[in-house]
Design a protein around this motif. Structure first.
Motif, PDB file in Angstrom:
ATOM      1  N   GLY A 187      91.341  70.072 -28.063  1.00  0.00           N
ATOM      2  CA  GLY A 187      92.410  69.111 -28.434  1.00  0.00           C
ATOM      3  C   GLY A 187      92.034  66.828 -27.271  1.00  0.00           C
ATOM      4  N   PRO A 188      92.409  66.704 -28.328  1.00  0.00           N
ATOM      5  CA  PRO A 188      91.802  65.260 -28.030  1.00  0.00           C
ATOM      6  C   PRO A 188      91.942  64.695 -26.955  1.00  0.00           C
ATOM      7  CG  PRO A 188      93.422  64.855 -29.982  1.00  0.00           C
ATOM      8  CD  PRO A 188      93.374  66.305 -30.099  1.00  0.00           C
ATOM      9  N   ARG A 189      93.082  65.060 -25.870  1.00  0.00           N
ATOM     10  CA  ARG A 189      92.990  65.415 -24.365  1.00  0.00           C
ATOM     11  C   ARG A 189      91.531  65.391 -23.806  1.00  0.00           C
ATOM     12  NH1 ARG A 189      97.550  62.297 -23.114  1.00  0.00           N
ATOM     13  NH2 ARG A 189      99.188  62.489 -24.857  1.00  0.00           N
ATOM     14  N   ARG A 190      91.452  66.913 -23.678  1.00  0.00           N
ATOM     15  CA  ARG A 190      90.684  67.755 -23.933  1.00  0.00           C
ATOM     16  C   ARG A 190      88.390  67.550 -23.977  1.00  0.00           C
ATOM     17  NH1 ARG A 190      90.150  73.553 -22.804  1.00  0.00           N
ATOM     18  NH2 ARG A 190      88.364  72.962 -22.488  1.00  0.00           N
ATOM     19  N   PHE A 191      89.322  66.769 -24.745  1.00  0.00           N
ATOM     20  CA  PHE A 191      87.825  66.251 -25.633  1.00  0.00           C
ATOM     21  C   PHE A 191      87.252  65.509 -25.206  1.00  0.00           C
ATOM     22  CE2 PHE A 191      85.941  63.595 -28.890  1.00  0.00           C
ATOM     23  CZ  PHE A 191      84.484  64.213 -29.252  1.00  0.00           C
ATOM     24  N   LEU A 192      87.727  64.419 -25.137  1.00  0.00           N
ATOM     25  CA  LEU A 192      88.102  62.619 -23.762  1.00  0.00           C
ATOM     26  C   LEU A 192      87.401  63.540 -22.684  1.00  0.00           C
ATOM     27  CD1 LEU A 192      90.673  60.956 -25.039  1.00  0.00           C
ATOM     28  CD2 LEU A 192      88.279  60.315 -25.655  1.00  0.00           C
ATOM     29  N   TRP A 193      88.234  64.370 -22.188  1.00  0.00           N
ATOM     30  CA  TRP A 193      87.654  65.223 -20.869  1.00  0.00           C
ATOM     31  C   TRP A 193      86.500  64.812 -20.857  1.00  0.00           C
ATOM     32  CZ3 TRP A 193      88.251  64.194 -16.096  1.00  0.00           C
ATOM     33  CH2 TRP A 193      88.097  65.116 -14.854  1.00  0.00           C
ATOM     34  N   GLU A 194      85.707  66.211 -21.161  1.00  0.00           N
ATOM     35  CA  GLU A 194      85.142  66.938 -21.401  1.00  0.00           C
ATOM     36  C   GLU A 194      83.620  65.370 -21.695  1.00  0.00           C
ATOM     37  OE1 GLU A 194      83.420  69.562 -21.514  1.00  0.00           O
ATOM     38  OE2 GLU A 194      85.014  70.408 -20.515  1.00  0.00           O
ATOM     39  N   LYS A 195      83.656  64.045 -22.707  1.00  0.00           N
ATOM     40  CA  LYS A 195      82.908  63.628 -22.852  1.00  0.00           C
ATOM     41  C   LYS A 195      82.974  62.310 -21.420  1.00  0.00           C
ATOM     42  CE  LYS A 195      81.874  63.257 -27.168  1.00  0.00           C
ATOM     43  NZ  LYS A 195      80.813  63.095 -27.681  1.00  0.00           N
ATOM     44  N   MET A 196      83.589  62.759 -20.821  1.00  0.00           N
ATOM     45  CA  MET A 196      83.963  62.133 -19.696  1.00  0.00           C
ATOM     46  C   MET A 196      82.837  62.758 -18.741  1.00  0.00           C
ATOM     47  SD  MET A 196      87.746  60.393 -19.195  1.00  0.00           S
ATOM     48  CE  MET A 196      88.619  59.497 -20.055  1.00  0.00           C
ATOM     49  N   LYS A 197      83.343  63.979 -18.354  1.00  0.00           N
ATOM     50  CA  LYS A 197      82.730  64.619 -17.091  1.00  0.00           C
ATOM     51  C   LYS A 197      81.550  64.629 -17.526  1.00  0.00           C
ATOM     52  CE  LYS A 197      84.275  68.825 -17.648  1.00  0.00           C
ATOM     53  NZ  LYS A 197      84.992  70.171 -17.414  1.00  0.00           N
ATOM     54  N   THR A 198      81.087  64.731 -18.853  1.00  0.00           N
ATOM     55  CA  THR A 198      79.223  64.749 -18.907  1.00  0.00           C
ATOM     56  C   THR A 198      78.814  63.135 -18.758  1.00  0.00           C
ATOM     57  OG1 THR A 198      79.810  66.206 -20.830  1.00  0.00           O
ATOM     58  CG2 THR A 198      77.745  65.409 -21.331  1.00  0.00           C
ATOM     59  N   ALA A 199      79.760  62.192 -18.467  1.00  0.00           N
ATOM     60  CA  ALA A 199      78.598  61.073 -19.060  1.00  0.00           C
ATOM     61  C   ALA A 199      78.909  60.487 -17.075  1.00  0.00           C
ATOM     62  CB  ALA A 199      79.738  59.667 -19.223  1.00  0.00           C
ATOM     63  N   SER A 254      92.914  56.364 -28.095  1.00  0.00           N
ATOM     64  CA  SER A 254      91.906  57.438 -28.493  1.00  0.00           C
ATOM     65  C   SER A 254      92.958  58.668 -28.985  1.00  0.00           C
ATOM     66  CB  SER A 254      90.960  57.386 -27.705  1.00  0.00           C
ATOM     67  OG  SER A 254      90.447  56.320 -27.308  1.00  0.00           O
ATOM     68  N   VAL A 255      93.361  59.868 -27.946  1.00  0.00           N
ATOM     69  CA  VAL A 255      94.477  60.558 -28.164  1.00  0.00           C
ATOM     70  C   VAL A 255      94.775  60.093 -29.956  1.00  0.00           C
ATOM     71  CG1 VAL A 255      96.115  61.873 -27.435  1.00  0.00           C
ATOM     72  CG2 VAL A 255      94.345  61.211 -25.429  1.00  0.00           C
ATOM     73  N   ARG A 256      95.755  59.572 -30.289  1.00  0.00           N
ATOM     74  CA  ARG A 256      96.510  59.431 -31.698  1.00  0.00           C
ATOM     75  C   ARG A 256      94.841  59.301 -32.469  1.00  0.00           C
ATOM     76  NH1 ARG A 256      99.297  55.474 -29.194  1.00  0.00           N
ATOM     77  NH2 ARG A 256      98.795  53.852 -29.766  1.00  0.00           N
ATOM     78  N   ASN A 257      93.920  58.760 -32.132  1.00  0.00           N
ATOM     79  CA  ASN A 257      93.110  58.311 -33.259  1.00  0.00           C
ATOM     80  C   ASN A 257      92.311  59.887 -33.738  1.00  0.00           C
ATOM     81  OD1 ASN A 257      92.935  55.835 -34.341  1.00  0.00           O
ATOM     82  ND2 ASN A 257      91.347  55.422 -32.610  1.00  0.00           N
ATOM     83  N   LEU A 258      92.324  60.625 -32.574  1.00  0.00           N
ATOM     84  CA  LEU A 258      91.150  62.034 -32.891  1.00  0.00           C
ATOM     85  C   LEU A 258      91.766  62.818 -33.355  1.00  0.00           C
ATOM     86  CD1 LEU A 258      89.180  61.471 -29.328  1.00  0.00           C
ATOM     87  CD2 LEU A 258      88.630  61.416 -31.252  1.00  0.00           C
ATOM     88  N   ARG A 259      93.913  63.189 -32.829  1.00  0.00           N
ATOM     89  CA  ARG A 259      94.497  63.802 -33.860  1.00  0.00           C
ATOM     90  C   ARG A 259      94.189  63.830 -35.032  1.00  0.00           C
ATOM     91  NH1 ARG A 259      99.301  61.933 -30.784  1.00  0.00           N
ATOM     92  NH2 ARG A 259      99.326  63.720 -28.926  1.00  0.00           N
ATOM     93  N   GLN A 260      93.397  62.952 -35.690  1.00  0.00           N
ATOM     94  CA  GLN A 260      93.072  63.011 -37.522  1.00  0.00           C
ATOM     95  C   GLN A 260      92.363  63.974 -37.238  1.00  0.00           C
ATOM     96  OE1 GLN A 260      93.098  58.943 -38.482  1.00  0.00           O
ATOM     97  NE2 GLN A 260      95.273  58.366 -38.296  1.00  0.00           N
ATOM     98  N   THR A 261      91.060  63.897 -36.906  1.00  0.00           N
ATOM     99  CA  THR A 261      89.743  64.825 -36.337  1.00  0.00           C
ATOM    100  C   THR A 261      89.841  66.305 -35.728  1.00  0.00           C
ATOM    101  OG1 THR A 261      88.620  62.572 -36.641  1.00  0.00           O
ATOM    102  CG2 THR A 261      87.364  64.844 -36.272  1.00  0.00           C
ATOM    103  N   LEU A 262      90.818  66.627 -34.723  1.00  0.00           N
ATOM    104  CA  LEU A 262      90.787  67.171 -33.786  1.00  0.00           C
ATOM    105  C   LEU A 262      91.791  68.015 -33.812  1.00  0.00           C
ATOM    106  CD1 LEU A 262      88.801  66.271 -30.489  1.00  0.00           C
ATOM    107  CD2 LEU A 262      88.047  67.266 -32.045  1.00  0.00           C
ATOM    108  N   TYR A 263      91.668  69.494 -33.948  1.00  0.00           N
ATOM    109  CA  TYR A 263      93.187  70.239 -33.713  1.00  0.00           C
ATOM    110  C   TYR A 263      94.146  69.800 -32.365  1.00  0.00           C
ATOM    111  CZ  TYR A 263      95.845  74.574 -33.941  1.00  0.00           C
ATOM    112  OH  TYR A 263      97.198  74.780 -33.904  1.00  0.00           O
ATOM    113  N   ASP A 264      95.041  70.045 -32.676  1.00  0.00           N
ATOM    114  CA  ASP A 264      95.660  69.598 -31.501  1.00  0.00           C
ATOM    115  C   ASP A 264      96.695  70.109 -31.493  1.00  0.00           C
ATOM    116  OD1 ASP A 264      97.477  68.698 -28.916  1.00  0.00           O
ATOM    117  OD2 ASP A 264      97.349  66.351 -29.942  1.00  0.00           O
ATOM    118  N   PRO A 265      96.299  71.382 -30.795  1.00  0.00           N
ATOM    119  CA  PRO A 265      98.248  72.064 -31.356  1.00  0.00           C
ATOM    120  C   PRO A 265      99.897  71.573 -30.126  1.00  0.00           C
ATOM    121  CG  PRO A 265      96.494  72.947 -28.835  1.00  0.00           C
ATOM    122  CD  PRO A 265      96.276  72.187 -29.759  1.00  0.00           C
ATOM    123  N   ASN A 266      99.645  70.745 -29.735  1.00  0.00           N
ATOM    124  CA  ASN A 266     101.056  69.759 -28.875  1.00  0.00           C
ATOM    125  C   ASN A 266     101.085  68.895 -29.992  1.00  0.00           C
ATOM    126  OD1 ASN A 266     100.475  71.724 -26.835  1.00  0.00           O
ATOM    127  ND2 ASN A 266      98.713  70.334 -25.885  1.00  0.00           N
TER     128      ASN A 266
END
Lengths: 308, 226
Positions: free
Chosen positions: A203-215, A296-308
């Motif tokens: 989902g968007p939040r997890r996606f952003l979190w993964e990006k941050m962790k990697t960075a 970002s979360v709002r934008n990414l909802r258009q591309t990523l599956y967000d069960p919430n």
């Protein structure tokens, strides 16, 4: 040839317009940024002329990209092609030459046109059969591709660290650490194709979190040698170094959320202004990051599956 | 299973897809054919959730996009990213292990070279390998045979047969009719964004003849070749 340069001029104007700025204002802003950063660089380090030449050559080198040059060579007769390459390299080198002359560094000012003329005969970005190995390959794509594309800058930052230690110049050392983080920030300035977001099962939040962790992880890996060397050489400034590291990580978060807050479009002039403002006034980050994160979360909802 | 009901898509004033109704079953391979601009890629993008649309798409999966392998006609690769890194990225994105790439690199691709420097066919094979490693339930293959050598064509055909046997749903678009005849159970004919008809396997030859007549007509005569 005239038509070629007229077209380049139009394309450049469009590029300025695409970030939401009238071309004339864009040129003024570009000039101001160029003069401002040149003055800043020369006020900070005695190695500025060398860095300046390196910067100019790296910009000029981009014009020598192979596919671009193959295209020009295919469509223009050989003498015209050479003239075009010389002229465009000269145009990019000109502001740097003028500034070097203004600073009274005439030897450098004379060397740069010569080097840029030499670069006009070379094609860069040759199709190497083997890739440059990086420690980031398990988590593509920003760091492996960014590292390879900026290897010279990273090398230059490491070199500056050595110079800072050798000449006992902490400011230069801090600059080199900041340069590493600025290089890492540059990996996140352009939006990737939607496919590279769509493929994630997060989902968007997890996606952003993964990006941050990697960075965080990879920027730590890149900056660690610089940080440790400086901490060892300037133990009295260890708190400043720690603050720089933390600040660097905050900026990485800021650029990631800023990028996806504009996604799938590119960051515009307002993003650039606010990010630059946050460099001068870091507390701005505490407002900027949450706002961009929500967007970002709002934008990414258009591309990523967000069960919430 | 994918059930598409009254799917329409418009880009500004231009209506690209008109009220599409289609049903794709598990363990079957579907061909989507149509002229350039008929709406095939747009339909694929809508199914993948990459485009907003009106109408509905139902599946028996909780989230289709996370079980869908999407192969684009012209896959994009970042500059300075190796083939191996691309495969790692695709697997990491779906939370699956890439496994032993030395063994799973069935097209013998030079995985340590930059993917952006691959030939057209190699790019396609790398992108296909990536979505296969993701272990998806559905596959959309947009022109999977384009630019690919004859040996790899045979491998891809075999892979499609294998996917079908494993109960996966596969949608293929191709401009080469023979590849559709070899692989598909049913062909959907799209024209100007509308489903013209669905053709079962038994009627493929008739469809090919009909398409030839419609497409070629008197065009070659009009060229007045001398």
């Amino acid at each position: 040839m005239k038509a070629y340069f007229q077209l380049q001029f139009r394309l450049f104007n469009r590029a300025i317009q695409s970030i939401g700025m009238p071309p004339l204002l864009g040129y003024v802003a570009l000039l101001a940024v160029f003069i401002g950063s040149s003055l800043l660089l020369f006020s900070r380090t005695e190695l500025a002329p060398y860095l300046y030449i390196l910067l100019a050559l790296s910009l000029i080198g981009r014009l020598g990209e192979q596919r671009r040059n193959d295209f020009l060579q295919m469509h223009f007769p050989a003498p015209q092609y050479r003239l075009i390459r010389l002229a465009e390299n000269g145009i990019v080198a000109l502001p740097f030459v003028l500034f070097l002359a203004y600073k009274g560094l005439f030897l450098f000012a004379l060397a740069l046109p010569g080097l840029s003329a030499l670069l006009a005969t070379l094609k860069t970005g040759m199709r190497w059969q083997l890739s440059f190995p990086t420690p980031f390959s398990r988590r593509p794509f920003e760091f492996p591709t960014g590292f390879r594309g900026n290897i010279l800058w990273i090398g230059a930052a490491y070199f500056l660290t050595l110079m800072a230690i050798r000449y006992d110049n902490f400011n230069l050392g801090a600059f080199s650490l900041a340069a590493i983080f600025f290089t890492c920030l540059s990996f996140y300035t352009r939006p990737e194709r939607e496919y590279y977001v769509w493929i994630f099962h997060l989902g968007p939040r997890r996606f952003l979190w993964e990006k941050m962790k990697t960075a965080w992880l990879f920027s730590a890996l890149l900056s660690l040698p610089v940080w440790l060397a400086l901490a060892f050489a300037f133990p009295e400034n260890i708190y400043i170094l720690a603050a720089l590291l933390v600040l660097g990580w905050f900026y990485l978060v800021a650029i990631i959320v800023a990028k996806y807050s504009a996604y799938p479009g590119e960051m515009n002039i307002s993003h650039a202004i606010l990010l630059v403002l946050s460099i001068y006034l870091p507390p701005v980050l505490f407002v900027l990051i949450p706002v961009y994160y929500q967007k970002s979360v709002r934008n990414l909802r258009q591309t990523l599956y967000d069960p919430n | 299973m994918i059930q598409i009901e009254n799917l329409s898509k418009r880009y500004g004033a231009k209506q690209v897809l008109h009220s599409i109704n289609l049903h794709f079953e598990k363990g079957r391979v579907y061909g989507i054919v149509g002229e350039n601009g008929a709406g095939k890629t747009t339909l694929f993008r809508c199914i993948a959730g990459l485009e907003p649309y009106t109408g509905s798409i139902h599946t028996d999966l909780p989230d289709l996009k996370n079980h869908l392998g999407l192969l684009f006609t012209d896959p994009f690769f970042f500059a300075r990213m190796t083939g191996r890194e691309y495969l790692y990225l695709l697997c990491h994105a779906r939370g699956v292990s890439p496994g032993d790439l030395a063994q799973r690199n069935i097209f013998d691709l030079p995985l340590d070279e930059y993917a952006a420097n691959y030939s057209t066919g190699m790019k396609k094979k790398l992108a296909l390998t990536g979505i296969l490693l993701q272990e998806n339930s559905c596959y959309i293959l947009d022109e999977p045979f384009n630019g690919v050598d004859i040996q790899s064509n045979m491998i891809i055909t075999e892979i499609i047969h294998q996917l079908k046997a494993m109960g996966k749903t596969v949608l293929i678009s191709s401009h080469i009719f023979s590849t559709l005849r070899d692989n598909c159970d049913e062909i959907c004919l799209l024209r100007h964004g509308e489903v013209l008809r669905l053709v079962p396997r038994n009627d493929f030859d008739a469809l090919e003849q009909e398409m030839k007549q419609f497409v070629i007509g008197d065009r070659i005569k009009r060229l007045d070749l001398k």
